[in-house]
Design a protein around this motif. Structure first.
Motif, mmCIF file in Angstrom:
data_model
loop_
_atom_site.group_PDB
_atom_site.id
_atom_site.type_symbol
_atom_site.label_atom_id
_atom_site.label_comp_id
_atom_site.label_asym_id
_atom_site.label_seq_id
_atom_site.Cartn_x
_atom_site.Cartn_y
_atom_site.Cartn_z
ATOM 1 N N ASP A 59 4.784 6.050 -4.938
ATOM 2 C CA ASP A 59 4.964 6.183 -6.382
ATOM 3 C C ASP A 59 4.166 7.368 -6.920
ATOM 4 O OD1 ASP A 59 6.055 5.312 -8.846
ATOM 5 O OD2 ASP A 59 4.180 4.310 -9.342
ATOM 6 N N VAL A 102 -2.311 -4.136 -7.870
ATOM 7 C CA VAL A 102 -1.893 -3.981 -6.477
ATOM 8 C C VAL A 102 -3.010 -4.406 -5.531
ATOM 9 C CG1 VAL A 102 -1.175 -2.309 -4.732
ATOM 10 C CG2 VAL A 102 -0.304 -2.122 -7.053
ATOM 11 N N ARG A 154 -3.265 5.100 0.226
ATOM 12 C CA ARG A 154 -3.000 3.748 0.731
ATOM 13 C C ARG A 154 -4.278 2.931 0.819
ATOM 14 N NH1 ARG A 154 -0.527 6.796 4.931
ATOM 15 N NH2 ARG A 154 1.643 7.293 4.422
ATOM 16 N N LEU A 199 -6.809 1.672 -3.228
ATOM 17 C CA LEU A 199 -5.946 1.055 -4.241
ATOM 18 C C LEU A 199 -6.704 0.939 -5.566
ATOM 19 C CD1 LEU A 199 -4.345 -1.798 -2.125
ATOM 20 C CD2 LEU A 199 -3.352 0.401 -2.724
ATOM 21 N N ARG A 218 0.840 -1.207 0.000
ATOM 22 C CA ARG A 218 0.000 0.000 0.000
ATOM 23 C C ARG A 218 0.875 1.256 0.000
ATOM 24 N NH1 ARG A 218 -5.371 -0.619 1.232
ATOM 25 N NH2 ARG A 218 -6.070 -2.681 1.936
ATOM 26 N N HIS A 274 2.477 2.080 -3.437
ATOM 27 C CA HIS A 274 1.518 2.718 -4.350
ATOM 28 C C HIS A 274 1.421 4.216 -4.065
ATOM 29 C CE1 HIS A 274 -2.132 3.694 -6.496
ATOM 30 N NE2 HIS A 274 -2.721 4.029 -5.360
#
Length: 533
Positions: free
Chosen positions: A276, A338, A321, A324, A270, A273
């Motif tokens: 990024d 993810v 987080r 997703l 989480r 993601h």
């Protein structure tokens, strides 16, 4: 599927590329034989020429093309003496995974961690191993999250995934190069035919005749057909190899959960993601804010500055987080979604281990600031390294000020050129030239067709924007305005005294139907010195 069977599958898929070439050559040979037996001599010759032309790139692809050797691996190579804590952690985790530790660790400027291996004999024999670890990724993780990431990557070694990657990549490269070759040849034929027809048309025009329309329909069609054949095999190859890659990711996730804990592994996924997404925003809105003007953050902050953004936007990151992306899985994705990976891990039985970390992941480095600076040295282009470096507040102020000056260029040009000053423009407005200047501004087709009051209404917003930019530029240069850095939102422009309250009305007055520059002149006048009592 064991490493041996996966090696056999990768070899069969790569062999299919060569078998496809042999099949096409056999087909072209059959066409030649049939034309020799049944076709008239004139047609037979054309067919022979065509099949030879098609056969040449097939043969080149099979026997002359080679996958280029990789250059020097990227990133900053760090020895065990350089980073003892990081190396000790990697060796400990490798022992728990049950695999050999990497021979190299390289720090990179990416939000990523990856492993590679220089395998031999179709991947059945291992080779030199490398671990690539992104410093921006470490900047957003704690030690528990980093251990989960490292356990995942080392799990690829344990499953022999890295041994077969070179073989599968070679097949993808070979097929892709063949497709590109046939498309390039088709495009070259089209260009050649177009040039021939255009030259012929020029001769017709020179003789007083009308030129014919260029028509390249059907030109290069045989090359495009060959490209489609290889594209079909390429799709098959990608589906077969990438479906295996997705299974490898899920297996590596399980290894990470086993070694680092279920909750830490799910939280790390989480977190990655969110990091990024934040890093992409950071690069475009902060790190490269001034590159257009030859400016960069201070040394070590180009990749390290993301830490400030992550700290300031904790609330936004918490949302990322939890939410997703639920993107549909594609047969050409190398990783499962993810959300699917997190759901699979969170569905595992509770192992009783906490997800809380023991400190920032960058704490595993001997000197994080020095490492961030050293990674810049090996990652930035020479052009970027020659740029002027500024601390964040100055970088934001100078970059945004340069953008304001840039925004005034259209109005300056319309008013007479880059040398036009704001006082000179105000003088021109007082002399009655405002709408003449407006007429020289870029405009839409609708605005260009308008006249009278309608034309003024079209031009007024552009005039006001340009004049606002020139005024702001003047205030910035005189020190009465300053851009201020914010990690939690956009940069803000702070104006001295009551300038912000007076400016909108002054701009409106200067761009009215009967312009009045008095309020602007009063606003721009230097403040009178305070009188002592």
């Amino acid at each position: 599927m064991g490493a041996t069977l996966r090696a056999v599958r990768a070899f069969v898929l790569l062999s299919g590329f060569y078998l496809l070439g042999l099949g096409l050559l056999a087909l072209l040979g059959a066409v030649d034989w049939a034309s020799w037996v049944w076709a008239p001599a004139a047609v037979r010759l054309k067919i022979f020429v065509l099949t030879v032309v098609l056969a040449i790139p097939v043969v080149r692809g099979m026997f002359m093309l080679r996958t280029p050797r990789d250059g020097e691996p990227g990133g900053l190579l760090v020895s065990e003496a350089d980073e003892p804590r990081l190396w000790a952690t990697v060796r400990e985790l490798a022992g728990q995974v049950g695999t050999r530790a990497p021979d190299e660790i390289r720090l990179t400027p990416d939000v990523n961690a990856a492993v590679s291996e220089d395998a031999r004999f179709l991947g059945l024999l291992g080779g030199r191993r490398r671990l690539f670890l992104g410093l921006p990724l470490m900047a957003g993780l704690d030690e528990a999250g980093l251990r989960a990431v490292l356990a995942h990557e080392l799990g690829h070694y344990g499953n022999a995934d890295t041994r077969l990657s070179a073989l599968t990549v070679r097949g993808r490269v070979q097929v892709g190069r063949m497709i590109a070759m046939f498309h390039a040849k088709a495009d070259a034929k089209v260009a050649q035919e177009r040039a021939r027809q255009e030259k012929k048309s020029e001769k017709r025009v020179a003789k007083g005749k009308s030129a014919k329309e260029v028509d390249t329909t059907g030109t290069g069609v045989t090359y495009r057909v060959m490209a489609k054949i290889y594209s079909a095999y390429g799709r098959l190859y990608l589906r077969a190899t990438l479906s295996g890659a997705r299974r490898q990711e899920l297996a590596a996730d399980l290894a990470a959960a086993r070694i680092a804990g279920r909750d830490a592994t799910a939280r790390a996924l989480r977190e990655i993601h969110a990091i990024d997404a934040a890093h992409d925003f950071y690069l475009s809105s902060y790190a490269t804010l001034g590159t257009e003007f030859g400016l960069l953050p201070a040394r070590g902050e180009v990749f390290g500055g993301v830490r400030h953004l992550l700290a300031a936007r904790a609330g936004e990151l918490a949302g990322l987080r939890e939410e997703l992306p639920q993107e549909p899985a594609s047969p050409y994705d190398s990783h499962p979604p993810v959300a699917e990976r997190v759901a699979r891990i969170e569905a595992l039985p509770d192992d009783g281990r906490s997800a809380e970390g023991t400190g920032p992941a960058l704490g595993l480095l001997t000197d994080p600031e020095a490492a961030l600076a050293a990674v810049e040295d090996v990652s930035l282009t020479p052009e970027a390294q020659r740029m002027r470096r500024l601390a964040w507040p100055e970088l934001v102020h100078e970059s945004m000020s340069a953008r304001v000056a840039q925004g005034a260029e259209e109005l300056r040009t319309a008013a007479g050129g880059a040398a036009v000053t704001l006082p000179g423009l105000l003088d021109a407005i007082d002399a009655g030239s405002l709408w003449e200047i407006a007429g020289r501004l870029p405009k839409s087709e609708e605005a260009a067709a308008a006249s009278g009051r309608v034309a003024r209404e079209f031009a007024r917003p552009a005039l006001r924007r340009g004049l606002s930019a020139m005024v702001t530029d003047e205030l910035l240069r005189s020190g009465r305005a300053r851009w201020e850095l914010s990690w939690s939102g956009p940069a803000t422009l702070h104006l001295a005294d009551d300038t912000a309250d007076r400016l909108p009305a002054a701009l409106d007055a200067a761009t009215a139907d009967r312009p009045d520059t008095g309020p602007l002149r009063a606003l721009l006048a230097p403040a009178a010195p305070a009188t002592a009592h």
